[in-house]
Design a protein around this motif. Sequence first.
Motif, PDB file in Angstrom:
ATOM      1  N   ASN A 118      41.718  12.194 -99.293  1.00  0.00           N
ATOM      2  CA  ASN A 118      42.068  11.937-100.563  1.00  0.00           C
ATOM      3  C   ASN A 118      43.479  13.018 -99.683  1.00  0.00           C
ATOM      4  O   ASN A 118      43.932  12.147-100.634  1.00  0.00           O
ATOM      5  CB  ASN A 118      42.031  12.729-101.790  1.00  0.00           C
ATOM      6  N   PHE A 119      43.073  13.497 -99.306  1.00  0.00           N
ATOM      7  CA  PHE A 119      44.723  14.107 -98.862  1.00  0.00           C
ATOM      8  C   PHE A 119      45.860  14.037 -97.652  1.00  0.00           C
ATOM      9  O   PHE A 119      46.351  14.478 -97.697  1.00  0.00           O
ATOM     10  CB  PHE A 119      44.068  16.152 -99.156  1.00  0.00           C
ATOM     11  N   LYS A 120      44.163  13.319 -97.022  1.00  0.00           N
ATOM     12  CA  LYS A 120      45.252  13.063 -95.700  1.00  0.00           C
ATOM     13  C   LYS A 120      45.773  13.557 -94.973  1.00  0.00           C
ATOM     14  O   LYS A 120      47.393  13.962 -94.835  1.00  0.00           O
ATOM     15  CB  LYS A 120      45.792  11.817 -95.666  1.00  0.00           C
ATOM     16  N   PRO A 121      45.080  15.044 -93.974  1.00  0.00           N
ATOM     17  CA  PRO A 121      45.820  16.460 -93.640  1.00  0.00           C
ATOM     18  C   PRO A 121      46.609  15.526 -92.653  1.00  0.00           C
ATOM     19  O   PRO A 121      45.408  15.045 -91.737  1.00  0.00           O
ATOM     20  CB  PRO A 121      44.955  17.600 -93.673  1.00  0.00           C
ATOM     21  N   GLN A 122      47.623  16.153 -91.947  1.00  0.00           N
ATOM     22  CA  GLN A 122      48.107  15.797 -90.564  1.00  0.00           C
ATOM     23  C   GLN A 122      47.093  16.895 -89.488  1.00  0.00           C
ATOM     24  O   GLN A 122      47.283  16.855 -88.295  1.00  0.00           O
ATOM     25  CB  GLN A 122      49.607  15.675 -90.558  1.00  0.00           C
ATOM     26  N   LEU A 123      47.429  18.099 -90.017  1.00  0.00           N
ATOM     27  CA  LEU A 123      46.748  19.077 -89.134  1.00  0.00           C
ATOM     28  C   LEU A 123      45.451  20.037 -90.745  1.00  0.00           C
ATOM     29  O   LEU A 123      45.740  19.906 -91.402  1.00  0.00           O
ATOM     30  CB  LEU A 123      47.912  20.077 -89.346  1.00  0.00           C
ATOM     31  N   VAL A 124      44.321  20.050 -89.883  1.00  0.00           N
ATOM     32  CA  VAL A 124      43.692  21.156 -90.362  1.00  0.00           C
ATOM     33  C   VAL A 124      43.130  22.320 -89.459  1.00  0.00           C
ATOM     34  O   VAL A 124      43.777  22.444 -88.290  1.00  0.00           O
ATOM     35  CB  VAL A 124      41.789  20.636 -90.480  1.00  0.00           C
ATOM     36  N   LEU A 125      43.329  23.550 -90.524  1.00  0.00           N
ATOM     37  CA  LEU A 125      43.195  24.702 -89.651  1.00  0.00           C
ATOM     38  C   LEU A 125      42.048  24.973 -90.013  1.00  0.00           C
ATOM     39  O   LEU A 125      41.592  25.601 -91.222  1.00  0.00           O
ATOM     40  CB  LEU A 125      43.916  25.938 -90.918  1.00  0.00           C
ATOM     41  N   TYR A 126      41.024  25.368 -88.932  1.00  0.00           N
ATOM     42  CA  TYR A 126      39.213  25.299 -89.380  1.00  0.00           C
ATOM     43  C   TYR A 126      39.450  26.471 -88.663  1.00  0.00           C
ATOM     44  O   TYR A 126      38.846  27.251 -88.434  1.00  0.00           O
ATOM     45  CB  TYR A 126      38.501  25.007 -88.541  1.00  0.00           C
ATOM     46  N   VAL A 127      38.913  27.599 -89.926  1.00  0.00           N
ATOM     47  CA  VAL A 127      38.496  29.137 -89.893  1.00  0.00           C
ATOM     48  C   VAL A 127      36.836  29.085 -89.989  1.00  0.00           C
ATOM     49  O   VAL A 127      36.184  29.249 -90.415  1.00  0.00           O
ATOM     50  CB  VAL A 127      38.524  30.069 -91.450  1.00  0.00           C
ATOM     51  N   ALA A 128      36.163  29.435 -88.150  1.00  0.00           N
ATOM     52  CA  ALA A 128      35.075  28.996 -88.015  1.00  0.00           C
ATOM     53  C   ALA A 128      34.704  30.466 -87.986  1.00  0.00           C
ATOM     54  O   ALA A 128      34.561  30.433 -87.015  1.00  0.00           O
ATOM     55  CB  ALA A 128      35.714  28.306 -86.445  1.00  0.00           C
ATOM     56  N   GLY A 129      34.099  31.065 -89.343  1.00  0.00           N
ATOM     57  CA  GLY A 129      33.789  32.486 -89.367  1.00  0.00           C
ATOM     58  C   GLY A 129      32.146  32.042 -88.742  1.00  0.00           C
ATOM     59  O   GLY A 129      31.621  31.654 -88.942  1.00  0.00           O
ATOM     60  N   ALA A 130      31.859  33.400 -87.521  1.00  0.00           N
ATOM     61  CA  ALA A 130      30.540  33.482 -87.185  1.00  0.00           C
ATOM     62  C   ALA A 130      29.425  34.419 -88.578  1.00  0.00           C
ATOM     63  O   ALA A 130      28.531  34.517 -88.202  1.00  0.00           O
ATOM     64  CB  ALA A 130      30.721  34.211 -86.223  1.00  0.00           C
ATOM     65  N   ASP A 131      30.032  34.529 -89.272  1.00  0.00           N
ATOM     66  CA  ASP A 131      29.613  35.436 -90.405  1.00  0.00           C
ATOM     67  C   ASP A 131      28.752  34.409 -91.129  1.00  0.00           C
ATOM     68  O   ASP A 131      27.734  35.236 -92.166  1.00  0.00           O
ATOM     69  CB  ASP A 131      30.417  37.057 -90.935  1.00  0.00           C
ATOM     70  N   PRO A 132      28.538  33.501 -91.398  1.00  0.00           N
ATOM     71  CA  PRO A 132      27.397  33.195 -92.279  1.00  0.00           C
ATOM     72  C   PRO A 132      26.456  32.844 -92.166  1.00  0.00           C
ATOM     73  O   PRO A 132      25.353  32.962 -92.067  1.00  0.00           O
ATOM     74  CB  PRO A 132      27.952  31.384 -92.644  1.00  0.00           C
ATOM     75  N   TYR A 133      25.803  33.434 -90.646  1.00  0.00           N
ATOM     76  CA  TYR A 133      24.877  33.697 -89.822  1.00  0.00           C
ATOM     77  C   TYR A 133      23.621  34.689 -90.401  1.00  0.00           C
ATOM     78  O   TYR A 133      24.600  35.218 -90.900  1.00  0.00           O
ATOM     79  CB  TYR A 133      24.871  34.307 -88.148  1.00  0.00           C
ATOM     80  N   ARG A 134      22.703  34.221 -90.533  1.00  0.00           N
ATOM     81  CA  ARG A 134      21.483  35.267 -91.174  1.00  0.00           C
ATOM     82  C   ARG A 134      21.604  36.595 -90.396  1.00  0.00           C
ATOM     83  O   ARG A 134      21.091  36.982 -91.268  1.00  0.00           O
ATOM     84  CB  ARG A 134      20.126  33.994 -90.735  1.00  0.00           C
ATOM     85  N   GLU A 135      21.509  36.741 -89.461  1.00  0.00           N
ATOM     86  CA  GLU A 135      20.972  38.425 -89.011  1.00  0.00           C
ATOM     87  C   GLU A 135      23.173  38.691 -89.305  1.00  0.00           C
ATOM     88  O   GLU A 135      23.208  39.965 -87.976  1.00  0.00           O
ATOM     89  CB  GLU A 135      21.092  38.267 -87.474  1.00  0.00           C
ATOM     90  N   ASP A 136      23.879  38.285 -90.041  1.00  0.00           N
ATOM     91  CA  ASP A 136      25.367  39.191 -90.247  1.00  0.00           C
ATOM     92  C   ASP A 136      25.416  40.780 -91.091  1.00  0.00           C
ATOM     93  O   ASP A 136      24.346  40.911 -91.889  1.00  0.00           O
ATOM     94  CB  ASP A 136      25.944  37.975 -90.757  1.00  0.00           C
ATOM     95  N   GLN A 137      25.533  41.652 -89.978  1.00  0.00           N
ATOM     96  CA  GLN A 137      25.850  42.838 -90.538  1.00  0.00           C
ATOM     97  C   GLN A 137      26.446  42.574 -92.367  1.00  0.00           C
ATOM     98  O   GLN A 137      26.206  43.274 -93.492  1.00  0.00           O
ATOM     99  CB  GLN A 137      26.287  43.669 -90.320  1.00  0.00           C
TER     100      GLN A 137
END
Length: 304
Positions: free
Chosen positions: A222-241
């Motif tokens: 719907n929004f049709k972005p021209q640019l996506v900023l993907y904030v790819a945090g590694a902290d959803p990982y199950r062994e994250d503190q």
Amino acid sequence: MLPLKLVYHDAYDLNLGAHVFPSQKFRLIRDRLLAEGFAQPDDFVQPEPANDDDLLLVHQRGWITRLKQGTLDYMELMKLEIPYSRQMVEAFWLAAGGTTLAARLALRDGIAFNVGGGFHHAFPGHGEGFCAINDIAVAIRKMQQERMIERAMVVDCDVHDGNGTAAIFANDPSVFTLSIHQDNNYPSIKPPSNIDIDLADGVGDDEYLDRLGAACRPAMRNFKPQLVLYVAGADPYREDQLGGLALSIEGLKLRDRLVFELARESGAATAVTLAGGYAVKVDDTVTIHCNTAKSAVEALWERC
Ligand SMILES: [Zn+2]
């Protein structure tokens, strides 16, 4: 030669010493990608620090001045939760320059990867949670100012809510913000994004991927972005503190693929930033971020 650029600077390191934020991770990622033969030295480009005018597209002048002069007050330092140093300040200026460069290169190449950045807890007039300058917002504002794009979308997959980014773009119809995060986690006050996916403690791969896809797919269409900023945090990982979700390394790889695939479907360029990652073993954090770079390359190959 990779089909995308990896934006990196040795001075990304925030100089935090023994801190839960492993600020040496930027260098470790670069080293791993080289050691594995995935990348060659020529695949990396070095950013310039952002200039103050670029930061002023997002931040208040007083905040920038206090950061540069080292005159933050006690409360400001408490909120930032990292020790003040000249090197730390320079690292944030470089991260903003790096994410801006990644946005520029993404618009040229389809995808670009900043081996840094993602400081989504930074607000216009203060910093929070290890984030002083919101490089994501600076990059978007800069690309809009140069008329490279009109519409951008932030897909924030760090385990923590992207509060600073949500607040910065709250009343801006040209920027769509999506944050998928653990509800019962920092920050306690979560300013609304356009879409907030509030996850319960312990959510694993299947539910995460289902809910991200179900929300992100129609939003991008719907929004049709021209640019996506993907904030790819590694902290959803199950062994994250600092995280309380339960994703596996394999699940995080599927998450990356999903985001790249959805962006490709909607014809948007994608700039990646790293954000958090506090796994018990720093090696796991490095693996998760390196996998994101590999998924980015695979996504570009599939475009051909
Ligand atoms: Zn985080």
